[in-house]
Structure formats: structure tokens, C-alpha cells
Design a protein around this motif. Structure first.
Motif, PDB file in Angstrom:
ATOM      1  N   MET A   1      57.766  48.207  -4.034  1.00 42.63           N
ATOM      2  CA  MET A   1      56.856  49.354  -4.071  1.00 42.63           C
ATOM      3  C   MET A   1      56.501  49.755  -2.645  1.00 42.63           C
ATOM      4  O   MET A   1      56.189  48.881  -1.816  1.00 42.63           O
ATOM      5  CB  MET A   1      55.591  48.986  -4.849  1.00 42.63           C
ATOM      6  N   PRO A   2      56.539  51.058  -2.303  1.00 41.66           N
ATOM      7  CA  PRO A   2      56.209  51.482  -0.950  1.00 41.66           C
ATOM      8  C   PRO A   2      54.779  51.097  -0.586  1.00 41.66           C
ATOM      9  O   PRO A   2      53.873  51.125  -1.419  1.00 41.66           O
ATOM     10  CB  PRO A   2      56.381  53.006  -1.006  1.00 41.66           C
ATOM     11  N   SER A   3      54.579  50.747   0.697  1.00 38.99           N
ATOM     12  CA  SER A   3      53.241  50.393   1.141  1.00 38.99           C
ATOM     13  C   SER A   3      52.379  51.640   1.236  1.00 38.99           C
ATOM     14  O   SER A   3      52.870  52.763   1.354  1.00 38.99           O
ATOM     15  CB  SER A   3      53.298  49.677   2.487  1.00 38.99           C
ATOM     16  N   THR A   4      51.077  51.431   1.173  1.00 40.74           N
ATOM     17  CA  THR A   4      50.109  52.519   1.208  1.00 40.74           C
ATOM     18  C   THR A   4      49.109  52.250   2.318  1.00 40.74           C
ATOM     19  O   THR A   4      48.692  51.106   2.527  1.00 40.74           O
ATOM     20  CB  THR A   4      49.364  52.625  -0.135  1.00 40.74           C
ATOM     21  N   THR A   5      48.727  53.293   3.039  1.00 41.11           N
ATOM     22  CA  THR A   5      47.732  53.128   4.080  1.00 41.11           C
ATOM     23  C   THR A   5      46.366  52.861   3.464  1.00 41.11           C
ATOM     24  O   THR A   5      45.923  53.565   2.557  1.00 41.11           O
ATOM     25  CB  THR A   5      47.654  54.384   4.961  1.00 41.11           C
ATOM     26  N   VAL A   6      45.706  51.809   3.938  1.00 40.58           N
ATOM     27  CA  VAL A   6      44.383  51.426   3.472  1.00 40.58           C
ATOM     28  C   VAL A   6      43.394  51.710   4.592  1.00 40.58           C
ATOM     29  O   VAL A   6      43.703  51.494   5.771  1.00 40.58           O
ATOM     30  CB  VAL A   6      44.347  49.932   3.077  1.00 40.58           C
ATOM     31  N   SER A   7      42.220  52.177   4.249  1.00 42.05           N
ATOM     32  CA  SER A   7      41.237  52.512   5.275  1.00 42.05           C
ATOM     33  C   SER A   7      40.865  51.281   6.096  1.00 42.05           C
ATOM     34  O   SER A   7      40.827  50.156   5.578  1.00 42.05           O
ATOM     35  CB  SER A   7      39.984  53.109   4.650  1.00 42.05           C
ATOM     36  N   THR A   8      40.590  51.508   7.365  1.00 40.28           N
ATOM     37  CA  THR A   8      40.191  50.422   8.254  1.00 40.28           C
ATOM     38  C   THR A   8      38.919  49.754   7.759  1.00 40.28           C
ATOM     39  O   THR A   8      38.745  48.536   7.908  1.00 40.28           O
ATOM     40  CB  THR A   8      39.990  50.950   9.683  1.00 40.28           C
ATOM     41  N   ASP A   9      38.042  50.519   7.130  1.00 44.24           N
ATOM     42  CA  ASP A   9      36.787  49.955   6.625  1.00 44.24           C
ATOM     43  C   ASP A   9      37.045  48.920   5.537  1.00 44.24           C
ATOM     44  O   ASP A   9      36.422  47.851   5.525  1.00 44.24           O
ATOM     45  CB  ASP A   9      35.903  51.079   6.084  1.00 44.24           C
ATOM     46  N   VAL A  10      37.983  49.196   4.631  1.00 38.19           N
ATOM     47  CA  VAL A  10      38.305  48.234   3.572  1.00 38.19           C
ATOM     48  C   VAL A  10      38.902  46.965   4.169  1.00 38.19           C
ATOM     49  O   VAL A  10      38.525  45.845   3.804  1.00 38.19           O
ATOM     50  CB  VAL A  10      39.274  48.865   2.549  1.00 38.19           C
ATOM     51  N   VAL A  11      39.845  47.141   5.097  1.00 38.13           N
ATOM     52  CA  VAL A  11      40.462  45.976   5.746  1.00 38.13           C
ATOM     53  C   VAL A  11      39.415  45.167   6.510  1.00 38.13           C
ATOM     54  O   VAL A  11      39.396  43.931   6.460  1.00 38.13           O
ATOM     55  CB  VAL A  11      41.597  46.430   6.682  1.00 38.13           C
ATOM     56  N   THR A  12      38.524  45.847   7.201  1.00 36.39           N
ATOM     57  CA  THR A  12      37.491  45.163   7.977  1.00 36.39           C
ATOM     58  C   THR A  12      36.597  44.317   7.085  1.00 36.39           C
ATOM     59  O   THR A  12      36.304  43.153   7.388  1.00 36.39           O
ATOM     60  CB  THR A  12      36.636  46.191   8.744  1.00 36.39           C
ATOM     61  N   ARG A  13      36.156  44.891   5.958  1.00 38.89           N
ATOM     62  CA  ARG A  13      35.286  44.137   5.050  1.00 38.89           C
ATOM     63  C   ARG A  13      36.021  42.942   4.444  1.00 38.89           C
ATOM     64  O   ARG A  13      35.435  41.859   4.271  1.00 38.89           O
ATOM     65  CB  ARG A  13      34.755  45.061   3.967  1.00 38.89           C
ATOM     66  N   ALA A  14      37.298  43.134   4.129  1.00 42.23           N
ATOM     67  CA  ALA A  14      38.076  42.024   3.567  1.00 42.23           C
ATOM     68  C   ALA A  14      38.271  40.919   4.597  1.00 42.23           C
ATOM     69  O   ALA A  14      38.161  39.730   4.278  1.00 42.23           O
ATOM     70  CB  ALA A  14      39.417  42.537   3.060  1.00 42.23           C
ATOM     71  N   LEU A  15      38.555  41.294   5.841  1.00 43.28           N
ATOM     72  CA  LEU A  15      38.741  40.284   6.882  1.00 43.28           C
ATOM     73  C   LEU A  15      37.439  39.552   7.200  1.00 43.28           C
ATOM     74  O   LEU A  15      37.444  38.346   7.477  1.00 43.28           O
ATOM     75  CB  LEU A  15      39.302  40.929   8.150  1.00 43.28           C
ATOM     76  N   ARG A  16      36.333  40.270   7.144  1.00 41.74           N
ATOM     77  CA  ARG A  16      35.054  39.606   7.407  1.00 41.74           C
ATOM     78  C   ARG A  16      34.819  38.510   6.370  1.00 41.74           C
ATOM     79  O   ARG A  16      34.349  37.413   6.694  1.00 41.74           O
ATOM     80  CB  ARG A  16      33.923  40.630   7.387  1.00 41.74           C
ATOM     81  N   ARG A  17      35.168  38.783   5.133  1.00 42.42           N
ATOM     82  CA  ARG A  17      35.041  37.756   4.091  1.00 42.42           C
ATOM     83  C   ARG A  17      36.085  36.661   4.281  1.00 42.42           C
ATOM     84  O   ARG A  17      35.783  35.470   4.163  1.00 42.42           O
ATOM     85  CB  ARG A  17      35.183  38.398   2.711  1.00 42.42           C
ATOM     86  N   ALA A  18      37.311  37.048   4.604  1.00 36.02           N
ATOM     87  CA  ALA A  18      38.393  36.068   4.754  1.00 36.02           C
ATOM     88  C   ALA A  18      38.145  35.110   5.906  1.00 36.02           C
ATOM     89  O   ALA A  18      38.666  33.989   5.901  1.00 36.02           O
ATOM     90  CB  ALA A  18      39.718  36.798   4.954  1.00 36.02           C
ATOM     91  N   CYS A  19      37.356  35.522   6.881  1.00 39.40           N
ATOM     92  CA  CYS A  19      37.049  34.643   8.016  1.00 39.40           C
ATOM     93  C   CYS A  19      36.267  33.404   7.605  1.00 39.40           C
ATOM     94  O   CYS A  19      36.125  32.474   8.409  1.00 39.40           O
ATOM     95  CB  CYS A  19      36.262  35.411   9.075  1.00 39.40           C
ATOM     96  N   ARG A  20      35.798  33.352   6.361  1.00 43.04           N
ATOM     97  CA  ARG A  20      35.149  32.141   5.868  1.00 43.04           C
ATOM     98  C   ARG A  20      36.163  31.032   5.588  1.00 43.04           C
ATOM     99  O   ARG A  20      35.772  29.925   5.199  1.00 43.04           O
ATOM    100  CB  ARG A  20      34.375  32.448   4.576  1.00 43.04           C
ATOM    101  N   ALA A  21      37.434  31.285   5.795  1.00 43.35           N
ATOM    102  CA  ALA A  21      38.466  30.267   5.564  1.00 43.35           C
ATOM    103  C   ALA A  21      38.224  29.046   6.450  1.00 43.35           C
ATOM    104  O   ALA A  21      37.720  29.161   7.570  1.00 43.35           O
ATOM    105  CB  ALA A  21      39.849  30.853   5.841  1.00 43.35           C
ATOM    106  N   PRO A  22      38.608  27.858   5.969  1.00 40.55           N
ATOM    107  CA  PRO A  22      38.447  26.653   6.777  1.00 40.55           C
ATOM    108  C   PRO A  22      39.538  26.540   7.831  1.00 40.55           C
ATOM    109  O   PRO A  22      40.651  27.047   7.663  1.00 40.55           O
ATOM    110  CB  PRO A  22      38.580  25.532   5.738  1.00 40.55           C
TER     111      PRO A  22
END
Length: 326
Positions: A1-22
Motif C-alpha cells: 500500500m502506498p505510504s501517506t504523509t502524516v502530520s508532524t503533530d501526530v508523529v510528535t505526539r506518538a514519539l513523545r509517548r514512545a519515548c517511555r520505552a525502556p
């Protein structure tokens, strides 16, 4: 499936949560770069703990854990994160390239898994035995989706042998001044952004009741595990069939999946890597699971001693130190 551009705001919020990784000693050895319609994951070589982690293997595991956390966080926002591992053979620090496609449906399971990211802790206190272990163990096995990684449980009657391997690791490093200096550094005054705060370290009495664990400096707080005797956790082992960087990265992804799955069923976890850092103790672990695979890490799983009250969250670096937009 072709990739789709995702807003920087969505990526930022997801990465902020993902940074809780050990990650090893909460070193957070990752760098993310958003470029066009992709997000790139790089290993930050300046945050590899070379006295403890000579090859950078554990740093890659930490990056894999955050990669899976990121996929979980993006799924909760309605996006499938498509991962291309080791996309540049000329750059071993470039661990993954991620693009996105929209999901048809965000389920309650996707949301609960993302919520588990914020609830999970590395709990170094003794655990009581997890109830109904057989179905839980089966669920944790199903969480490991990669064919490069295998999950095993150490049999209860072999636990004394595993404890000896843990003690062997510590004895072999008794006079390793660089290793102990590194431990002291990462358990120092990092209360705001990195490292292991004193609130996350066990007291002397608590450490003595856990027979399998790294010998961190003890804290001076009162015991938190009131009423809990010696540790009765189950011990899981994640192994790989080879030591290729891609396999090690996938082991980190599997670690994330197992930790979040255990959190979702109300269990506490503690990731252990000290036993797999030296060949002598790593070989003992391999013999205990009866495989020719390479044990990469162990996980203690059980019921927390603090009765459902979450320990304080460990600190994380500001997102602008680990995420850049080009």
C-alpha cells in the motif's frame, strides 16, 4: 500500500509517548528524523554505554523497544507504521525507515495497548507469583511476532542455576572499575531527563530478596515491598538465532510487545540484561532453555509488591533532543 504523509503533530505526539520505552540505564540511545513522508530511526552512538555494552547490542535493543512503542502509539492514532529495518547497508547506525498507511479501524485493543505504555514501569522490587500463569504465558508467547526471536520460560526448578549465573556475572565484574563507574554515573543526579533515579532503586533489604538482578547502588528509602518475601517471579528469556543487527533490533521490538502485554494483564515486569552481557553467564542461560540460540535478555514477570500503586515514572529527555524535522 502506498505510504501517506502524516502530520508532524501526530508523529510528535506518538514519539513523545514512545519515548517511555525502556533502555539500558535509561540512556535513551535513539535519534529520530522526520523527512518527507517518512520517519527515520538512528542509533545515537554517543549514548552507547561501552563499559557495559561493548558492542552496542543493548543500545540497539532499546531502539527496537522504542520502535515498537512508536508503532503502538501510531496505531492508536489510526495509522499503520510500516517498518523497513536496516535500510542503508552502508550506515549501521540507520536502524529503520518508517512510513505510514491509514488503518480501517482503531479498536479498543489498540487504545489499551497505547495506554499501557504510560503505565509500564521497570520494577526492581520482589514480585509475588503471577496467577493463572499458563494462559498468561501463552499470551506473552503470541506477542512475539518476529521469526528472528524466540521466547522461553526458565523452569522454576532451574532458578537456583540462574541465580548462580547472575552471581557469576557480578563476581566477574567485581574489580571492573570502568563498569562500576558507569553504573554510578547513570544512577547519579539525573532526576530531570535521564538515568535511573534513586526512587527507582531498591533498598538493601529489597535487593537481597531478589536473587536475579543487577547490583545497582542501593537507595536509602524505606522498604516498599511490605509483606512480600523473596521474589517469586517467572523468568522469561528472549533469544535470537543470530546476532545480526536486524535480529537484535527485532528482539527489542519483541521486548516492547511482551512488556506491554504483561502490563495489560496487570503484571509487573523488570528487564534484565546483566546476565547476557558476559559470555560465561550467557552460556548458562542458553543451557537452561536448552537452545543453541543467543539469549539477549531476561524479563522478570509477577505481581507487584506495591499493591497497584504505580512507582514514579523515570525521567525522559526533552523530545527536541531526540526528534528533528527536515
Amino acid at each position: 500500500m502506498p505510504s501517506t504523509t502524516v502530520s508532524t503533530d501526530v508523529v510528535t505526539r506518538a514519539l513523545r509517548r514512545a519515548c517511555r520505552a525502556p533502555s539500558l540505564h535509561n540512556s535513551q540511545p535513539w535519534q529520530w528524523v522526520a523527512q518527507d513522508d517518512t520517519v527515520q530511526l538512528f542509533l545515537d552512538k554517543d549514548r552507547v554505554l561501552y563499559s557495559t555494552d561493548h558492542s552496542g547490542r543493548e543500545a540497539v535493543i532499546g531502539c527496537g523497544a522504542m520502535l515498537d512503542h512508536f508503532r503502538v502509539a501510531m496505531a492508536a492514532k489510526g495509522w499503520t507504521a510500516n517498518v523497513d529495518r536496516m535500510p542503508n547497508p552502508n550506515n549501521p547506525l540507520h536502524l529503520a525507515s518508517v512510513d505510514f498507511s491509514p488503518m480501517e479501524l482503531v479498536t479498543e485493543g489498540h487504545l489499551r495497548r497505547a495506554d499501557a505504555i504510560m503505565v509500564r514501569r521497570t520494577d526492581r522490587l520482589p514480585f509475588t507469583e503471577p496467577p493463572d500463569w499458563a494462559p498468561v504465558e501463552a499470551r506473552l508467547r503470541r506477542a512475539v511476532a518476529s521469526e528472528a526471536v524466540v521466547l522461553d520460560t526458565i523452569a522454576d526448578d532451574l532458578r537456583p542455576d540462574l541465580a548462580q549465573a547472575s552471581q557469576l556475572t557480578e563476581s566477574l565484574r567485581l574489580y571492573d572499575t570502568s563498569y562500576h563507574s558507569e553504573i554510578r554515573w547513570w544512577t547519579g543526579a539525573f532526576e530531570t531527563s535521564e538515568g535511573i533515579p534513586h526512587s527507582a532503586l531498591p533498598s538493601s533489604a529489597e535487593r537481597d530478596r531478589v536473587d536475579i538482578g543487577r547490583a545497582f547502588p542501593v537507595s536509602h528509602h524505606d522498604d516498599q515491598g511490605t509483606g512480600v518475601g523473596h521474589d517469586h517471579s517467572k523468568i522469561l528469556v528472549l533469544s535470537t538465532f543470530d546476532n545480526d543487527r536486524s535480529s537484535v533490533l527485532q528482539c527489542g521490538e519483541a521486548l516492547s510487545a511482551v512488556l506491554l502485554e504483561a502490563t495489560m494483564v496487570g503484571l509487573a515486569t523488570c528487564t534484565l540484561t546483566h546476565i547476557t552481557e558476559l559470555a560465561a553467564s550467557r552460556d548458562i542461560v542458553a543451557s537452561l532453555i536448552g537452545r543453541t540460540t543467543t539469549p539477549q535478555l531476561l524479563i522478570r514477570v509477577g505481581l507487584a509488591a506495591h499493591g497497584g500503586e504505580l512507582p514514579p515514572a523515570t525521567p525522559r529527555r526533552p523530545l527536541d533532543e531526540v526528534f528533528h524535522v527536515r
